[in-house]
Scaffold this motif. Structure first.
Motif, mmCIF file in Angstrom:
data_model
loop_
_atom_site.group_PDB
_atom_site.id
_atom_site.type_symbol
_atom_site.label_atom_id
_atom_site.label_comp_id
_atom_site.label_asym_id
_atom_site.label_seq_id
_atom_site.Cartn_x
_atom_site.Cartn_y
_atom_site.Cartn_z
ATOM 1 N N SER A 38 8.322 -17.218 25.200
ATOM 2 C CA SER A 38 9.057 -16.066 25.724
ATOM 3 C C SER A 38 9.588 -15.192 24.602
ATOM 4 O O SER A 38 9.586 -13.967 24.707
ATOM 5 C CB SER A 38 10.211 -16.528 26.613
ATOM 6 O OG SER A 38 9.707 -17.083 27.793
ATOM 7 N N ALA A 39 10.055 -15.814 23.530
ATOM 8 C CA ALA A 39 10.549 -15.035 22.392
ATOM 9 C C ALA A 39 9.432 -14.229 21.743
ATOM 10 O O ALA A 39 9.614 -13.047 21.405
ATOM 11 C CB ALA A 39 11.210 -15.954 21.371
ATOM 12 N N LEU A 42 8.608 -11.400 24.048
ATOM 13 C CA LEU A 42 9.644 -10.371 24.001
ATOM 14 C C LEU A 42 9.461 -9.463 22.791
ATOM 15 O O LEU A 42 9.449 -8.228 22.926
ATOM 16 C CB LEU A 42 11.030 -11.017 23.972
ATOM 17 C CG LEU A 42 12.224 -10.068 23.864
ATOM 18 C CD1 LEU A 42 12.297 -9.151 25.067
ATOM 19 C CD2 LEU A 42 13.505 -10.857 23.702
ATOM 20 N N VAL A 46 8.203 -5.550 23.151
ATOM 21 C CA VAL A 46 9.070 -4.457 22.699
ATOM 22 C C VAL A 46 8.346 -3.624 21.651
ATOM 23 O O VAL A 46 8.375 -2.377 21.694
ATOM 24 C CB VAL A 46 10.409 -5.013 22.154
ATOM 25 C CG1 VAL A 46 11.181 -3.954 21.397
ATOM 26 C CG2 VAL A 46 11.243 -5.570 23.290
ATOM 27 N N ALA A 72 8.664 -7.172 28.570
ATOM 28 C CA ALA A 72 9.813 -7.495 27.714
ATOM 29 C C ALA A 72 11.028 -7.891 28.550
ATOM 30 O O ALA A 72 11.747 -8.836 28.207
ATOM 31 C CB ALA A 72 10.142 -6.312 26.816
ATOM 32 N N VAL A 73 11.261 -7.189 29.649
ATOM 33 C CA VAL A 73 12.390 -7.522 30.521
ATOM 34 C C VAL A 73 12.193 -8.898 31.141
ATOM 35 O O VAL A 73 13.130 -9.709 31.193
ATOM 36 C CB VAL A 73 12.578 -6.438 31.608
ATOM 37 C CG1 VAL A 73 13.538 -6.892 32.687
ATOM 38 C CG2 VAL A 73 13.037 -5.135 30.976
ATOM 39 N N ALA A 75 10.435 -11.381 29.910
ATOM 40 C CA ALA A 75 10.607 -12.384 28.852
ATOM 41 C C ALA A 75 12.088 -12.587 28.531
ATOM 42 O O ALA A 75 12.534 -13.717 28.308
ATOM 43 C CB ALA A 75 9.840 -11.959 27.602
ATOM 44 N N ALA A 76 12.862 -11.515 28.532
ATOM 45 C CA ALA A 76 14.299 -11.629 28.263
ATOM 46 C C ALA A 76 14.995 -12.417 29.376
ATOM 47 O O ALA A 76 15.851 -13.271 29.101
ATOM 48 C CB ALA A 76 14.916 -10.243 28.114
ATOM 49 N N ASP A 78 13.605 -14.662 31.252
ATOM 50 C CA ASP A 78 13.173 -16.046 31.098
ATOM 51 C C ASP A 78 13.976 -16.746 30.007
ATOM 52 O O ASP A 78 14.357 -17.903 30.155
ATOM 53 C CB ASP A 78 11.681 -16.106 30.790
ATOM 54 C CG ASP A 78 11.116 -17.506 30.946
ATOM 55 O OD1 ASP A 78 11.579 -18.241 31.836
ATOM 56 O OD2 ASP A 78 10.200 -17.857 30.179
ATOM 57 N N LEU A 79 14.268 -16.057 28.915
ATOM 58 C CA LEU A 79 15.079 -16.646 27.852
ATOM 59 C C LEU A 79 16.492 -16.961 28.342
ATOM 60 O O LEU A 79 17.073 -17.989 27.974
ATOM 61 C CB LEU A 79 15.125 -15.726 26.635
ATOM 62 C CG LEU A 79 13.845 -15.698 25.803
ATOM 63 C CD1 LEU A 79 13.916 -14.601 24.754
ATOM 64 C CD2 LEU A 79 13.610 -17.042 25.143
#
Length: 88
Positions: A38-39, A42, A46, A72-73, A75-76, A78-79
């Motif tokens: 996920s990082a 992200l 981005v 990106a949203v 993935a964020a 998910d983090l």
């Protein structure tokens, strides 16, 4: 050992990492791997959204920038979910 007990490949009957039969209640997932993926997603999303937005014209690159921003949203989010699960 009875025939209904789980035997590991070495025949010891130990449960060092194999399924225990109660996975719906105590499911384990690779949260560390999921967090790394996920990082990476992200950062890549981005960066791609910025590249597409800077070079955007009327040829559909705005749509590509929007898709990258949406990734990106996700993935964020998910983090954040992973962080909450590791605290509990």
């Amino acid at each position: 050992m009875g025939h209904d007990q789980h035997m590991d490949r070495d025949g010891s009957g130990r449960h060092d990492g194999g399924p225990r039969g109660d996975e719906p209640l105590h499911a384990r997932s690779a949260l560390r791997l999921r967090a790394v993926l996920s990082a990476v997603a992200l950062v890549a999303a981005v960066a791609a959204a910025m590249v597409f937005a800077v070079g955007a014209e009327d040829d559909g690159t705005w749509a590509a920038a929007g898709i990258c921003a949406a990734v990106a949203v996700i993935a964020a989010i998910d983090l954040v979910v992973i962080a909450r699960r590791t605290r509990h």
